[in-house]
Design a protein around this motif. Structure first.
Motif: not given
Length: 106
Positions: A13-18, A46-52, A22-26, A62-66
């Motif tokens: 979820v926190l990886d440098a590669e988009p 975590l996803l909420s903080a990452a989304a910011v 995205e795959r992690a959120a899925d 993908a984050d918001l959907h998750a």
């Protein structure tokens, strides 16, 4: 879910590669029944903080959907997604703006 799997998912979820993010959120949405209440609430936070911080629209979606799917478990409360309040709605495309607004209103 085993701790090893949980930590691996968090790292992705926190990886440098988009594409990895995205795959992690899925993957989060694919494994809803595997989460304990603690896992679900931690992932939502975590996803909420990452989304910011997310700059890629496809990853943000993908984050918001998750997050929305995690909220459907009943384990995630509004406080867990409160970092979403930091998102500047006016900077988002209308569809993503609606996603954030809906998540904060639940």
């Amino acid at each position: 879910m085993e701790s090893r799997e949980f930590v691996h998912l968090v790292r992705d979820v926190l990886d440098a590669e988009p594409d990895v993010r995205e795959r992690a959120a899925d993957e989060v949405t694919d494994r809803l029944s595997a989460y304990s209440p603690a896992h679900a609430s931690a992932l939502a936070t975590l996803l909420s903080a990452a989304a910011v911080c997310e700059k890629e629209a496809v990853v943000l979606e993908a984050d918001l959907h998750a997050i929305l799917e995690l909220m459907s478990t009943g384990y995630v409360m509004r406080d867990h997604v409160s970092p979403l309040c930091e998102i500047r709605l006016e900077e988002l495309p209308p569809t993503l703006r609606e996603y954030v607004t809906d998540l904060l209103e639940d």
